[in-house]
Write a protein that holds these residues in place. Sequence first.
Motif, PDB file in Angstrom:
ATOM      1  N   ALA A  66      10.840 -43.239 -42.170  1.00 36.24           N
ATOM      2  CA  ALA A  66      10.048 -42.863 -40.994  1.00 36.24           C
ATOM      3  C   ALA A  66       8.648 -42.462 -41.427  1.00 36.24           C
ATOM      4  O   ALA A  66       8.477 -41.732 -42.405  1.00 36.24           O
ATOM      5  N   LEU A  67       7.648 -42.969 -40.721  1.00 36.23           N
ATOM      6  CA  LEU A  67       6.272 -42.537 -40.963  1.00 36.23           C
ATOM      7  C   LEU A  67       5.967 -41.271 -40.187  1.00 36.23           C
ATOM      8  O   LEU A  67       5.467 -40.298 -40.733  1.00 36.23           O
ATOM      9  N   THR A  68       6.270 -41.310 -38.896  1.00 40.42           N
ATOM     10  CA  THR A  68       6.029 -40.156 -38.030  1.00 40.42           C
ATOM     11  C   THR A  68       7.168 -40.038 -37.029  1.00 40.42           C
ATOM     12  O   THR A  68       7.936 -40.975 -36.825  1.00 40.42           O
ATOM     13  N   PHE A  69       7.234 -38.872 -36.412  1.00 47.19           N
ATOM     14  CA  PHE A  69       8.200 -38.671 -35.337  1.00 47.19           C
ATOM     15  C   PHE A  69       7.687 -37.561 -34.439  1.00 47.19           C
ATOM     16  O   PHE A  69       6.840 -36.770 -34.832  1.00 47.19           O
ATOM     17  N   GLU A  70       8.181 -37.556 -33.206  1.00 47.61           N
ATOM     18  CA  GLU A  70       7.867 -36.489 -32.251  1.00 47.61           C
ATOM     19  C   GLU A  70       9.171 -35.906 -31.739  1.00 47.61           C
ATOM     20  O   GLU A  70      10.129 -36.620 -31.516  1.00 47.61           O
ATOM     21  N   ARG A  71       9.140 -34.595 -31.544  1.00 44.43           N
ATOM     22  CA  ARG A  71      10.319 -33.894 -31.024  1.00 44.43           C
ATOM     23  C   ARG A  71      10.182 -33.684 -29.520  1.00 44.43           C
ATOM     24  O   ARG A  71       9.080 -33.685 -28.978  1.00 44.43           O
ATOM     25  N   LEU A  72      11.301 -33.467 -28.885  1.00 44.19           N
ATOM     26  CA  LEU A  72      11.345 -33.172 -27.457  1.00 44.19           C
ATOM     27  C   LEU A  72      12.472 -32.192 -27.208  1.00 44.19           C
ATOM     28  O   LEU A  72      13.581 -32.358 -27.725  1.00 44.19           O
ATOM     29  N   ARG A  73      12.186 -31.142 -26.447  1.00 41.11           N
ATOM     30  CA  ARG A  73      13.239 -30.191 -26.052  1.00 41.11           C
ATOM     31  C   ARG A  73      13.729 -30.603 -24.673  1.00 41.11           C
ATOM     32  O   ARG A  73      12.952 -30.699 -23.737  1.00 41.11           O
ATOM     33  N   LYS A  77      17.993 -27.410 -23.561  1.00 39.90           N
ATOM     34  CA  LYS A  77      17.435 -26.702 -24.728  1.00 39.90           C
ATOM     35  C   LYS A  77      17.771 -27.335 -26.078  1.00 39.90           C
ATOM     36  O   LYS A  77      17.546 -26.741 -27.112  1.00 39.90           O
ATOM     37  N   SER A  78      18.332 -28.543 -26.081  1.00 33.55           N
ATOM     38  CA  SER A  78      18.603 -29.196 -27.358  1.00 33.55           C
ATOM     39  C   SER A  78      17.357 -29.965 -27.812  1.00 33.55           C
ATOM     40  O   SER A  78      16.548 -30.393 -26.995  1.00 33.55           O
ATOM     41  N   LEU A  79      17.205 -30.116 -29.120  1.00 25.69           N
ATOM     42  CA  LEU A  79      16.060 -30.840 -29.675  1.00 25.69           C
ATOM     43  C   LEU A  79      16.478 -32.267 -30.021  1.00 25.69           C
ATOM     44  O   LEU A  79      17.472 -32.486 -30.702  1.00 25.69           O
ATOM     45  N   VAL A  80      15.704 -33.226 -29.509  1.00 24.31           N
ATOM     46  CA  VAL A  80      15.948 -34.642 -29.766  1.00 24.31           C
ATOM     47  C   VAL A  80      14.620 -35.287 -30.159  1.00 24.31           C
ATOM     48  O   VAL A  80      13.560 -34.669 -30.072  1.00 24.31           O
ATOM     49  N   PHE A  81      14.685 -36.544 -30.594  1.00 28.74           N
ATOM     50  CA  PHE A  81      13.473 -37.282 -30.914  1.00 28.74           C
ATOM     51  C   PHE A  81      12.900 -37.908 -29.646  1.00 28.74           C
ATOM     52  O   PHE A  81      13.616 -38.523 -28.873  1.00 28.74           O
ATOM     53  N   ARG A  82      11.596 -37.751 -29.455  1.00 29.36           N
ATOM     54  CA  ARG A  82      10.899 -38.454 -28.377  1.00 29.36           C
ATOM     55  C   ARG A  82      10.472 -39.823 -28.868  1.00 29.36           C
ATOM     56  O   ARG A  82      10.503 -40.796 -28.130  1.00 29.36           O
ATOM     57  N   GLN A  83      10.056 -39.896 -30.128  1.00 29.42           N
ATOM     58  CA  GLN A  83       9.748 -41.182 -30.741  1.00 29.42           C
ATOM     59  C   GLN A  83       9.864 -41.079 -32.249  1.00 29.42           C
ATOM     60  O   GLN A  83       9.715 -40.009 -32.825  1.00 29.42           O
ATOM     61  N   ILE A  84      10.144 -42.230 -32.858  1.00 33.02           N
ATOM     62  CA  ILE A  84      10.206 -42.347 -34.314  1.00 33.02           C
ATOM     63  C   ILE A  84       9.470 -43.622 -34.685  1.00 33.02           C
ATOM     64  O   ILE A  84       9.756 -44.689 -34.140  1.00 33.02           O
TER      65      ILE A  84
END
Length: 105
Positions: A66-73, A77-84
């Motif tokens: 992975a180069l970059t990723f964004e998190r999303l709550r 209240k769980s944390l998941v990936f918004r994009q990878i």
Amino acid sequence: MFPRFLVLIAAALTLSVSIAKADTATRTYFNPAVFGKPVALCMSDRTSCGKPSADVWCRDNGFAKALTFERLRTADKSLVFRQIKCINREATVAAASGEPVTATP
């Protein structure tokens, strides 16, 4: 029924890896999901969060890391990936050797 489930998972992973092996150097997955569920930020061991988890997602989809990723709550209240954003093996080798990478993001 459990052995059939494992066979289906293996077939799905094989299919997704063969589809993802594209000629592009990078690919961005928006709202990545497995069987309709968002990809969690942390793996089941709860110690591998963020980059290690994103790297596994990329490897499972035919890329090197992975180069970059964004998190999303989420609302619960769980944390998941918004994009990878993943990079393929050839681009990783070219970047490490100092050769210019010609692919566009």
